[in-house]
Motif scaffolding. Sequence first.
Motif, PDB file in Angstrom:
ATOM      1  N   GLN A 163      -6.348  -8.624   7.404  1.00 19.19           N
ATOM      2  CA  GLN A 163      -6.282  -7.156   7.405  1.00 19.19           C
ATOM      3  C   GLN A 163      -5.406  -6.626   6.285  1.00 19.19           C
ATOM      4  O   GLN A 163      -4.651  -5.658   6.463  1.00 19.19           O
ATOM      5  CB  GLN A 163      -5.773  -6.642   8.766  1.00 19.19           C
ATOM      6  CG  GLN A 163      -6.609  -7.075   9.923  1.00 19.19           C
ATOM      7  CD  GLN A 163      -7.974  -6.398   9.971  1.00 19.19           C
ATOM      8  OE1 GLN A 163      -8.738  -6.632  10.836  1.00 19.19           O
ATOM      9  NE2 GLN A 163      -8.315  -5.536   9.033  1.00 19.19           N
ATOM     10  N   THR A 164      -5.442  -7.278   5.142  1.00 22.98           N
ATOM     11  CA  THR A 164      -4.599  -6.917   4.009  1.00 22.98           C
ATOM     12  C   THR A 164      -5.373  -7.201   2.724  1.00 22.98           C
ATOM     13  O   THR A 164      -6.071  -8.207   2.635  1.00 22.98           O
ATOM     14  CB  THR A 164      -3.306  -7.753   4.023  1.00 22.98           C
ATOM     15  OG1 THR A 164      -2.667  -7.594   5.288  1.00 22.98           O
ATOM     16  CG2 THR A 164      -2.357  -7.336   2.924  1.00 22.98           C
TER      17      THR A 164
ATOM     18  N   ARG B 284       7.512  -8.255   4.279  1.00 28.55           N
ATOM     19  CA  ARG B 284       7.613  -7.032   5.069  1.00 28.55           C
ATOM     20  C   ARG B 284       6.670  -5.925   4.601  1.00 28.55           C
ATOM     21  O   ARG B 284       6.348  -5.012   5.365  1.00 28.55           O
ATOM     22  CB  ARG B 284       9.048  -6.520   5.054  1.00 28.55           C
ATOM     23  CG  ARG B 284       9.449  -5.742   6.253  1.00 28.55           C
ATOM     24  CD  ARG B 284      10.922  -5.400   6.190  1.00 28.55           C
ATOM     25  NE  ARG B 284      11.778  -6.430   6.745  1.00 28.55           N
ATOM     26  CZ  ARG B 284      11.983  -6.623   8.052  1.00 28.55           C
ATOM     27  NH1 ARG B 284      11.387  -5.838   8.918  1.00 28.55           N
ATOM     28  NH2 ARG B 284      12.777  -7.566   8.482  1.00 28.55           N
ATOM     29  N   THR B 285       6.236  -5.997   3.352  1.00 32.54           N
ATOM     30  CA  THR B 285       5.347  -4.947   2.840  1.00 32.54           C
ATOM     31  C   THR B 285       3.905  -5.149   3.299  1.00 32.54           C
ATOM     32  O   THR B 285       3.049  -4.320   2.991  1.00 32.54           O
ATOM     33  CB  THR B 285       5.370  -4.927   1.303  1.00 32.54           C
ATOM     34  OG1 THR B 285       4.990  -6.208   0.818  1.00 32.54           O
ATOM     35  CG2 THR B 285       6.745  -4.557   0.781  1.00 32.54           C
ATOM     36  N   LEU B 286       3.626  -6.244   3.992  1.00 32.23           N
ATOM     37  CA  LEU B 286       2.262  -6.508   4.461  1.00 32.23           C
ATOM     38  C   LEU B 286       2.118  -6.113   5.932  1.00 32.23           C
ATOM     39  O   LEU B 286       3.084  -6.169   6.698  1.00 32.23           O
ATOM     40  CB  LEU B 286       1.919  -7.994   4.307  1.00 32.23           C
ATOM     41  CG  LEU B 286       2.087  -8.586   2.911  1.00 32.23           C
ATOM     42  CD1 LEU B 286       1.716 -10.058   2.919  1.00 32.23           C
ATOM     43  CD2 LEU B 286       1.254  -7.817   1.899  1.00 32.23           C
ATOM     44  N   GLY B 287       0.936  -5.741   6.320  1.00 28.27           N
ATOM     45  CA  GLY B 287       0.660  -5.445   7.724  1.00 28.27           C
ATOM     46  C   GLY B 287       0.777  -6.701   8.563  1.00 28.27           C
ATOM     47  O   GLY B 287       0.635  -7.828   8.063  1.00 28.27           O
ATOM     48  N   LEU B 288       1.068  -6.523   9.860  1.00 31.79           N
ATOM     49  CA  LEU B 288       1.144  -7.645  10.815  1.00 31.79           C
ATOM     50  C   LEU B 288       2.194  -8.669  10.408  1.00 31.79           C
ATOM     51  O   LEU B 288       2.048  -9.865  10.664  1.00 31.79           O
ATOM     52  CB  LEU B 288      -0.230  -8.344  10.935  1.00 31.79           C
ATOM     53  CG  LEU B 288      -1.473  -7.460  11.032  1.00 31.79           C
ATOM     54  CD1 LEU B 288      -2.727  -8.300  11.109  1.00 31.79           C
ATOM     55  CD2 LEU B 288      -1.382  -6.519  12.208  1.00 31.79           C
TER      56      LEU B 288
ATOM     57  N   LYS C 100       2.529 -12.829  11.225  1.00 37.69           N
ATOM     58  CA  LYS C 100       2.220 -13.728  10.104  1.00 37.69           C
ATOM     59  C   LYS C 100       3.397 -14.648   9.811  1.00 37.69           C
ATOM     60  O   LYS C 100       3.216 -15.835   9.526  1.00 37.69           O
ATOM     61  CB  LYS C 100       1.850 -12.911   8.871  1.00 37.69           C
ATOM     62  CG  LYS C 100       0.486 -12.238   8.969  1.00 37.69           C
ATOM     63  CD  LYS C 100       0.232 -11.309   7.800  1.00 37.69           C
ATOM     64  CE  LYS C 100      -1.123 -10.633   7.946  1.00 37.69           C
ATOM     65  NZ  LYS C 100      -1.355  -9.641   6.857  1.00 37.69           N
TER      66      LYS C 100
ATOM     67  N   GLN D 242      -2.391  -6.946  -2.458  1.00 30.42           N
ATOM     68  CA  GLN D 242      -1.087  -6.874  -1.799  1.00 30.42           C
ATOM     69  C   GLN D 242      -0.528  -8.271  -1.549  1.00 30.42           C
ATOM     70  O   GLN D 242       0.667  -8.507  -1.699  1.00 30.42           O
ATOM     71  CB  GLN D 242      -1.209  -6.123  -0.467  1.00 30.42           C
ATOM     72  CG  GLN D 242      -1.583  -4.668  -0.585  1.00 30.42           C
ATOM     73  CD  GLN D 242      -0.562  -3.864  -1.351  1.00 30.42           C
ATOM     74  OE1 GLN D 242      -0.815  -3.396  -2.438  1.00 30.42           O
ATOM     75  NE2 GLN D 242       0.611  -3.725  -0.777  1.00 30.42           N
TER      76      GLN D 242
END
Length: 211
Positions: A40-41, A76-80, A84, A45
Amino acid sequence: MDKRIKEILHLLAGEYPHIGPALNHKNPFQLLVAVILSAQTTDQQVNKVTEKLFTRIKGPADILEMGSSWLEKQIRTLGLFRRKSQHIYETSLQLMEKHGGCVPHTRGELQNLPGIGRKSAGVILSTVFGVPALAVDTHVARVSRRLGLTDGSNPYVVEEDLCRLLPPDLWTMIHRRFIAHGRKICRARKPLCDECFLLPHCPQNFFGSGK
DNA sequence: ATCCCGAGGG
DNA sequence: CCCTCTGGAT
């Protein structure tokens, strides 16, 4: 193989000739980490994060040494990101304990790792171990549906349909070219059908779908 | 079926 | 504001 499908593959090959993996990595473990991060990224990114991360992380031992809270800060800049981070840490632990610090070569072993499902295992198998696999992500599923190659919403069903229609030696390239096309033209939101070179062969086009 | 979960684009 | 991004685990 169906004539329409052959033409579609030919046009895709012309438009996206030699296309490599989208997730940057220098060894199997780094790809495994990148694939977990990619859920979902956007790959852009992920690559932004791994560019720095992979200067310190070369293998599972490095993850265990730095710790999961350190890792969490790096992504931290990534979703979930919490999940992860956990998955990457737990997977690193299992690699050290059960696989001698190496990434396993079989689908069963890969999917047994936390955070690695069928799609991620397929990407690893095809990219670093040369095993034919057609990993179905959101792009592959959407493009396949619009082209009328499947009508399934379930990725497993989509994979079954595609693998039935297409020869194994093309699976890896098809995966990459469908993704490239899904990003550039056949986008989820506003597909650029008027710019699409596949339009004459696409069921989305009322006039071209007949043959 | 639901949760996780920030960045980027419209 | 909204939707989408190379999903996986519960």
